[in-house]
Design an enzyme around this catalytic site. Structure first.
Site, mmCIF file in Angstrom:
data_model
loop_
_atom_site.group_PDB
_atom_site.id
_atom_site.type_symbol
_atom_site.label_atom_id
_atom_site.label_comp_id
_atom_site.label_asym_id
_atom_site.label_seq_id
_atom_site.Cartn_x
_atom_site.Cartn_y
_atom_site.Cartn_z
ATOM 1 N N HIS A 240 -5.783 -15.188 -2.512
ATOM 2 C CA HIS A 240 -4.724 -14.238 -2.848
ATOM 3 C C HIS A 240 -3.529 -14.942 -3.490
ATOM 4 O O HIS A 240 -2.853 -14.371 -4.351
ATOM 5 C CB HIS A 240 -4.288 -13.463 -1.609
ATOM 6 C CG HIS A 240 -5.102 -12.231 -1.379
ATOM 7 N ND1 HIS A 240 -4.727 -11.003 -1.865
ATOM 8 C CD2 HIS A 240 -6.287 -12.039 -0.746
ATOM 9 C CE1 HIS A 240 -5.637 -10.098 -1.537
ATOM 10 N NE2 HIS A 240 -6.594 -10.710 -0.849
ATOM 11 N N ASP B 86 -11.501 12.552 -6.130
ATOM 12 C CA ASP B 86 -10.223 12.871 -5.492
ATOM 13 C C ASP B 86 -9.807 11.677 -4.635
ATOM 14 O O ASP B 86 -10.417 11.410 -3.602
ATOM 15 C CB ASP B 86 -10.380 14.119 -4.621
ATOM 16 C CG ASP B 86 -9.050 14.619 -4.075
ATOM 17 O OD1 ASP B 86 -8.084 13.835 -4.077
ATOM 18 O OD2 ASP B 86 -8.980 15.787 -3.655
ATOM 19 N N LYS C 83 -9.551 15.351 3.938
ATOM 20 C CA LYS C 83 -8.425 14.433 3.679
ATOM 21 C C LYS C 83 -7.684 14.018 4.947
ATOM 22 O O LYS C 83 -6.470 13.757 4.916
ATOM 23 C CB LYS C 83 -7.443 15.058 2.673
ATOM 24 C CG LYS C 83 -8.067 15.383 1.325
ATOM 25 C CD LYS C 83 -7.040 16.009 0.391
ATOM 26 C CE LYS C 83 -7.623 16.284 -0.986
ATOM 27 N NZ LYS C 83 -8.618 17.368 -0.980
ATOM 28 N N GLU D 278 -4.762 -4.399 -7.418
ATOM 29 C CA GLU D 278 -4.781 -5.454 -6.398
ATOM 30 C C GLU D 278 -5.604 -6.636 -6.883
ATOM 31 O O GLU D 278 -6.819 -6.522 -7.094
ATOM 32 C CB GLU D 278 -5.359 -4.927 -5.081
ATOM 33 C CG GLU D 278 -5.400 -6.012 -4.002
ATOM 34 C CD GLU D 278 -6.015 -5.537 -2.705
ATOM 35 O OE1 GLU D 278 -6.301 -6.382 -1.834
ATOM 36 O OE2 GLU D 278 -6.207 -4.325 -2.559
#
Length: 588
Positions: free
Chosen positions: A573, A475, A399, A267
């Site tokens: 951006h 993770d 998670k 990104e």
């Protein structure tokens, strides 16, 4: 042999350039793919089985014979023919097994004769220097380079699969293995054990996948990765690896120490924005952090015949008099695991037990699961009617966005704060204190509440957490709860300066195990000074990494909120996430 080499050289020299590359690949494949196992009369796995059987059989035979001699007072050095043969078989099988199933031993015998490119005689026999350049270049050709990897074509109503990404001339053994995988007679997951070569297994699997799917994997790299390092622990059935660029934000001045923060992301603006936040923090004297909690959780679910019986176990687990015995049983699972508490909740006759323990420098999911299993086995003695439904009942909660993590915490709970000088807010962040405070209240607090956010009272904490997690081998899926964060901003010093803080109750990180041991991720951990386990103070490296994550989030929050307050978000951006052509179209 010499005449054959010369004929090959002449053919290469006479061939057009694209044919020369093909010959170079052919020769490179023959040289580089020649294995010691090719000299064996049987496939490698059958040869290993034969020598294993032979070794243990002769050992058993000799021990039996010598035991009989001792009983009969027969001298051990007196041997008959069968014993002599057994001794020779023992020595042969021992040498084979000593060389890691014989491969290294046989290779040491074959290497001088198979190194076709290293002897000076062939160099003298070469017809021109172009051939030698081809030979050297062929070693460096990455998988798929120089080969036509066009999409499948239909010729005479038949689908022609894309060409191989490994050299087009395969050994008969490799070709047969690829065909076997394509047909399904050889499971793809068995290639590593059959071949004993993880990289070759990945190449074979990759080629079989291309033939099955009819799709080219030419853009997915194969070369330049240690496939041995992921075997049995990081990834199964690999066919390559994905490249993610790593940028550096910082220095982040946190608790008086500067850190260069690695961020793996695709990104645009993310690293640049975080870097600007780090600059503002540094110019204001740095940020400070405090660790509130450090405990990984696991919550099994068990079922009883009645709710009353489930409640009895709940009272037993929550009784302080029983904790010492339970912790002793739990702590046997690891020298680092230390049980901290057990909290229970019920749903009818089902009981959820949330174990919390410290796990040293490991993230700790496997460690705590072992300890929980020990306790469950112990509880079955007194609660034989307990039915263990699952070692994880989602009350952990792993998670998944969950209120229990937001309230109780999971992993490391960290608060990080900084006072940004008013002058820095104006010159570096291009906004003002009042605008930031108002935006934070209406966006991060009120706006998130209107959306019914759970732990999402921030601008983009997950952006920074994900980038640091990928770079350091954490993770990535645990970004869900690890990015739980509330960002607070307040005007201080008579409204001149800005106090900004992030509170993150469930940062789940480790510096040992999992992806942290891979070369690239290990290098990023080393950059932060938290590589591996801390031998002086167990868990210190993981706790420090958690504070660095929180400090990086603080920098990212500060910069993005400033960009929003100043109306810079779209412009930045368009500058970093679009090509110059796109920017000109928008500006016009």
């Amino acid at each position: 042999m010499d005449s054959r080499r010369r004929s090959t050289s002449k053919a290469t020299a006479a061939a057009p350039p694209h044919m020369k590359m093909g010959v170079g690949l052919h020769q490179h494949h023959n040289d580089k793919e020649l294995k010691a196992s090719d000299a064996l009369p049987l496939p490698l796995y059958l040869t290993n089985a034969v020598f294993f059987t032979l070794f243990f059989s002769v050992v058993y035979f000799l021990l039996t014979r010598w035991r009989e001699k001792i009983r009969n007072s027969t001298p051990l050095h007196v041997l008959n023919l069968s014993e002599i043969v057994a001794i020779f078989a023992f020595i042969a099988s021992f040498i084979y097994l000593l060389g890691f199933f014989g491969i290294d031993f046989v290779q040491s015998l074959l290497r001088p004769s198979t190194d076709l490119w290293a002897n000076e005689d062939e160099i003298d026999d070469a017809q021109n220097t172009d051939e030698m350049i081809l030979k050297e270049d062929s070693r460096k050709v990455p998988c798929g380079a120089g080969l036509d990897c066009s999409p499948p074509q239909i010729v005479n109503k038949e689908i022609i699969s894309p060409p191989s990404l490994i050299p087009t001339v395969l050994s008969e053994e490799d070709e047969e293995l690829i065909k076997s995988v394509v047909k399904g007679s050889t499971p793809s997951y068995t290639l590593e054990s059959k071949l004993g070569d993880c990289k070759k297994a990945a190449a074979i699997r990759r080629e079989a996948l291309q033939r099955i799917s009819g799709k080219s994997l030419s853009g997915l790299p194969l070369e330049g990765f240690d496939y041995e390092s992921i075997l049995g622990q990081c990834c199964e059935m690999p066919v390559g690896y994905v490249q993610i660029p790593v940028g550096i934000a910082g220095p982040l001045l946190l608790d008086g120490i500067e850190y260069s923060v690695p961020m793996a992301t695709t990104e645009g603006c993310l690293v640049a924005s975080t870097n600007r936040g780090c600059k503002a923090i540094h110019l204001s004297g740095g940020a400070a952090s405090v660790l509130l909690k450090d405990g990984m959780t696991r919550a099994p679910v068990v079922r009883f015949p009645s709710a009353k019986r489930a409640a009895q176990l709940k009272f037993f687990l929550e009784n302080p008099n029983n904790f010492e015995n339970l912790s002793m049983i739990f702590n046997k699972s690891s020298r680092f695991a230390r049980l901290q508490n057990i909290k229970c909740t019920m749903a009818g006759k089902n009981l959820y037990m949330r174990f919390t323990c410290s796990t040293g420098d490991a993230m700790g999911m496997n460690m705590i699961s072992k300890g929980v299993q020990n306790v469950l086995d112990y509880l079955q003695n007194d609660f034989s009617d307990m039915d263990v439904i699952g070692i994880s009942g989602n009350f952990c909660s792993d998670k998944k966005a969950a209120a229990v993590n937001w309230i109780e915490g999971r992993g490391k709970s960290v608060v990080c704060e900084c006072v940004i000088k008013g002058e820095v807010v104006k010159k570096v962040l291009k906004t003002n204190v009042a605008a930031l405070v108002e935006l934070n209240m209406l966006k991060n607090l009120t706006g998130s509440a209107m959306a019914g956010a759970l732990g999402g009272f921030n601008a983009h904490a997950s952006n920074i957490v994900a980038a640091v997690y990928i770079a350091t081998g954490q993770d990535p899926a645990q970004n869900v709860e690890s990015s739980h964060c509330i960002t607070m901003m307040e005007a201080v010093n008579d409204g001149q300066d800005l106090h900004v803080s992030v509170t993150m109750p469930s940062i789940e990180v480790g510096t040992v195990g999992g992806g942290t041991q891979l070369a690239s991720q290990s290098a990023c951990l080393n950059l932060l000074g938290v590589k591996g386990a801390n031998r002086e103070s167990a868990g210190s490296n993981a706790r420090l990494l958690a504070t660095i994550v929180a400090g990086s989030v603080l920098a990212g929050e500060l910069s993005l909120m400033s960009a929003l307050a100043a109306g810079q978000l779209v412009r930045s951006h368009m500058k970093y996430n679009r090509s110059s052509k796109d920017v000109s179209k928008v500006s016009s």
